[in-house]
Design a protein around this motif. Sequence first.
Motif, PDB file in Angstrom:
ATOM      1  N   PRO A  74       1.581  -6.307  10.016  1.00  0.00           N
ATOM      2  CA  PRO A  74       1.736  -7.463   9.120  1.00  0.00           C
ATOM      3  C   PRO A  74       1.875  -7.130   7.640  1.00  0.00           C
ATOM      4  O   PRO A  74       2.783  -7.648   6.976  1.00  0.00           O
ATOM      5  CB  PRO A  74       0.467  -8.280   9.393  1.00  0.00           C
ATOM      6  CG  PRO A  74       0.122  -7.952  10.803  1.00  0.00           C
ATOM      7  CD  PRO A  74       0.492  -6.515  10.987  1.00  0.00           C
ATOM      8  N   GLU A  75       1.007  -6.267   7.103  1.00  0.00           N
ATOM      9  CA  GLU A  75       1.046  -5.988   5.664  1.00  0.00           C
ATOM     10  C   GLU A  75       2.341  -5.289   5.263  1.00  0.00           C
ATOM     11  O   GLU A  75       2.983  -5.657   4.270  1.00  0.00           O
ATOM     12  CB  GLU A  75      -0.158  -5.126   5.267  1.00  0.00           C
ATOM     13  CG  GLU A  75      -0.295  -4.977   3.757  1.00  0.00           C
ATOM     14  CD  GLU A  75      -1.587  -4.288   3.353  1.00  0.00           C
ATOM     15  OE1 GLU A  75      -1.580  -3.621   2.310  1.00  0.00           O
ATOM     16  OE2 GLU A  75      -2.588  -4.411   4.087  1.00  0.00           O
ATOM     17  N   GLU A  76       2.745  -4.300   6.049  1.00  0.00           N
ATOM     18  CA  GLU A  76       3.989  -3.581   5.750  1.00  0.00           C
ATOM     19  C   GLU A  76       5.194  -4.508   5.873  1.00  0.00           C
ATOM     20  O   GLU A  76       6.118  -4.467   5.056  1.00  0.00           O
ATOM     21  CB  GLU A  76       4.152  -2.390   6.689  1.00  0.00           C
ATOM     22  CG  GLU A  76       5.423  -1.577   6.424  1.00  0.00           C
ATOM     23  CD  GLU A  76       5.655  -0.472   7.438  1.00  0.00           C
ATOM     24  OE1 GLU A  76       6.722   0.166   7.364  1.00  0.00           O
ATOM     25  OE2 GLU A  76       4.784  -0.265   8.319  1.00  0.00           O
ATOM     26  N   SER A  77       5.193  -5.363   6.906  1.00  0.00           N
ATOM     27  CA  SER A  77       6.336  -6.253   7.134  1.00  0.00           C
ATOM     28  C   SER A  77       6.495  -7.248   5.987  1.00  0.00           C
ATOM     29  O   SER A  77       7.618  -7.587   5.602  1.00  0.00           O
ATOM     30  CB  SER A  77       6.189  -6.997   8.461  1.00  0.00           C
ATOM     31  OG  SER A  77       5.095  -7.898   8.429  1.00  0.00           O
ATOM     32  N   LEU A  78       5.382  -7.706   5.420  1.00  0.00           N
ATOM     33  CA  LEU A  78       5.461  -8.645   4.302  1.00  0.00           C
ATOM     34  C   LEU A  78       6.049  -7.964   3.074  1.00  0.00           C
ATOM     35  O   LEU A  78       6.924  -8.527   2.406  1.00  0.00           O
ATOM     36  CB  LEU A  78       4.076  -9.205   3.971  1.00  0.00           C
ATOM     37  CG  LEU A  78       4.017 -10.182   2.789  1.00  0.00           C
ATOM     38  CD1 LEU A  78       4.940 -11.384   3.013  1.00  0.00           C
ATOM     39  CD2 LEU A  78       2.586 -10.645   2.534  1.00  0.00           C
ATOM     40  N   ASP A  79       5.599  -6.750   2.771  1.00  0.00           N
ATOM     41  CA  ASP A  79       6.142  -6.009   1.621  1.00  0.00           C
ATOM     42  C   ASP A  79       7.639  -5.793   1.777  1.00  0.00           C
ATOM     43  O   ASP A  79       8.412  -6.001   0.837  1.00  0.00           O
ATOM     44  CB  ASP A  79       5.427  -4.659   1.467  1.00  0.00           C
ATOM     45  CG  ASP A  79       3.974  -4.802   1.035  1.00  0.00           C
ATOM     46  OD1 ASP A  79       3.628  -5.880   0.503  1.00  0.00           O
ATOM     47  OD2 ASP A  79       3.198  -3.856   1.237  1.00  0.00           O
ATOM     48  N   LYS A  80       8.049  -5.363   2.957  1.00  0.00           N
ATOM     49  CA  LYS A  80       9.475  -5.113   3.226  1.00  0.00           C
ATOM     50  C   LYS A  80      10.277  -6.407   3.124  1.00  0.00           C
ATOM     51  O   LYS A  80      11.381  -6.431   2.588  1.00  0.00           O
ATOM     52  CB  LYS A  80       9.644  -4.525   4.627  1.00  0.00           C
ATOM     53  CG  LYS A  80       9.078  -3.133   4.801  1.00  0.00           C
ATOM     54  CD  LYS A  80      10.038  -2.066   4.325  1.00  0.00           C
ATOM     55  CE  LYS A  80       9.542  -0.672   4.695  1.00  0.00           C
ATOM     56  NZ  LYS A  80      10.430   0.384   4.165  1.00  0.00           N
ATOM     57  N   ALA A  81       9.722  -7.487   3.649  1.00  0.00           N
ATOM     58  CA  ALA A  81      10.427  -8.770   3.651  1.00  0.00           C
ATOM     59  C   ALA A  81      10.645  -9.290   2.236  1.00  0.00           C
ATOM     60  O   ALA A  81      11.730  -9.778   1.900  1.00  0.00           O
ATOM     61  CB  ALA A  81       9.640  -9.794   4.470  1.00  0.00           C
ATOM     62  N   LEU A  82       9.629  -9.170   1.388  1.00  0.00           N
ATOM     63  CA  LEU A  82       9.759  -9.646   0.008  1.00  0.00           C
ATOM     64  C   LEU A  82      10.774  -8.813  -0.769  1.00  0.00           C
ATOM     65  O   LEU A  82      11.557  -9.355  -1.555  1.00  0.00           O
ATOM     66  CB  LEU A  82       8.391  -9.612  -0.688  1.00  0.00           C
ATOM     67  CG  LEU A  82       7.312 -10.530  -0.100  1.00  0.00           C
ATOM     68  CD1 LEU A  82       6.027 -10.428  -0.909  1.00  0.00           C
ATOM     69  CD2 LEU A  82       7.787 -11.979  -0.035  1.00  0.00           C
ATOM     70  N   LEU A  83      10.782  -7.506  -0.535  1.00  0.00           N
ATOM     71  CA  LEU A  83      11.772  -6.638  -1.182  1.00  0.00           C
ATOM     72  C   LEU A  83      13.183  -6.972  -0.698  1.00  0.00           C
ATOM     73  O   LEU A  83      14.138  -6.981  -1.483  1.00  0.00           O
ATOM     74  CB  LEU A  83      11.454  -5.163  -0.892  1.00  0.00           C
ATOM     75  CG  LEU A  83      10.269  -4.573  -1.652  1.00  0.00           C
ATOM     76  CD1 LEU A  83       9.967  -3.161  -1.144  1.00  0.00           C
ATOM     77  CD2 LEU A  83      10.546  -4.535  -3.154  1.00  0.00           C
TER      78      LEU A  83
END
Length: 227
Positions: A74-83
């Motif tokens: 979840p945490e990594e996916s959110l960072d990637k998604a926002l970028l």
Amino acid sequence: KAHIQSVAPKQLKKDAVVNNDKCILGISMGNPNMEKAKLEASIQWVSKNFSECILIIGDSLYRYTLQITKGMPPEESLDKALLFGEKFIHEHEPLIEKYNRNCIFHWLPTSKLEKNPLFNIYHEKFKKLYRENISYRKIVDNFIGIYLGRVLSDDNLLKEKNLCALNYILEETTLITCLCAEDSYIFVYPGSIKSFIDIAEGVVTNIPKPLLKLVFISLRLKRLKRL
């Protein structure tokens, strides 16, 4: 080129773009209909029919797609998604500028809209609706089946991905409700979202009042013949 494929409620098909100056264009990250000439076709259609448009880009929602397709935590996916969302806006800014004379476009990432004070209130209502309203649960579950495609062999993994898809749909519906509450209720989308069509047609009961105003315009994208 983009054309109206359908309108919900059906009785508004002839009047969906009459006397309405503002709309929402939904942009789903990773969707082929949101890229290059296909995206431009939707932008061009909107610019011809509305004077103002909110480009709601699903950056925070894209984290669920990454969790489902890439297995990201979840945490990594959110960072990637926002970028990914930031990059998408930057790359498509020239396209939006091209049509800004006829229609004023506003970028609105879902990560920003989630900060709306109404978000948590409506989100809880939709989670409760899913638990208690059999009709709505069937609509959502059917859409989850379409969203996930083929059934996975690992039951534990399937359960996890079902939850991601469910969270995606409930959050997306909450976000559109927040916009309807601000009097932006004409939702344009290149394709079809069955759950929103059913809501607009009045199939689902006990939904938050702002969503009762929803008008869903499904666009069909047609390849032009080359001379």
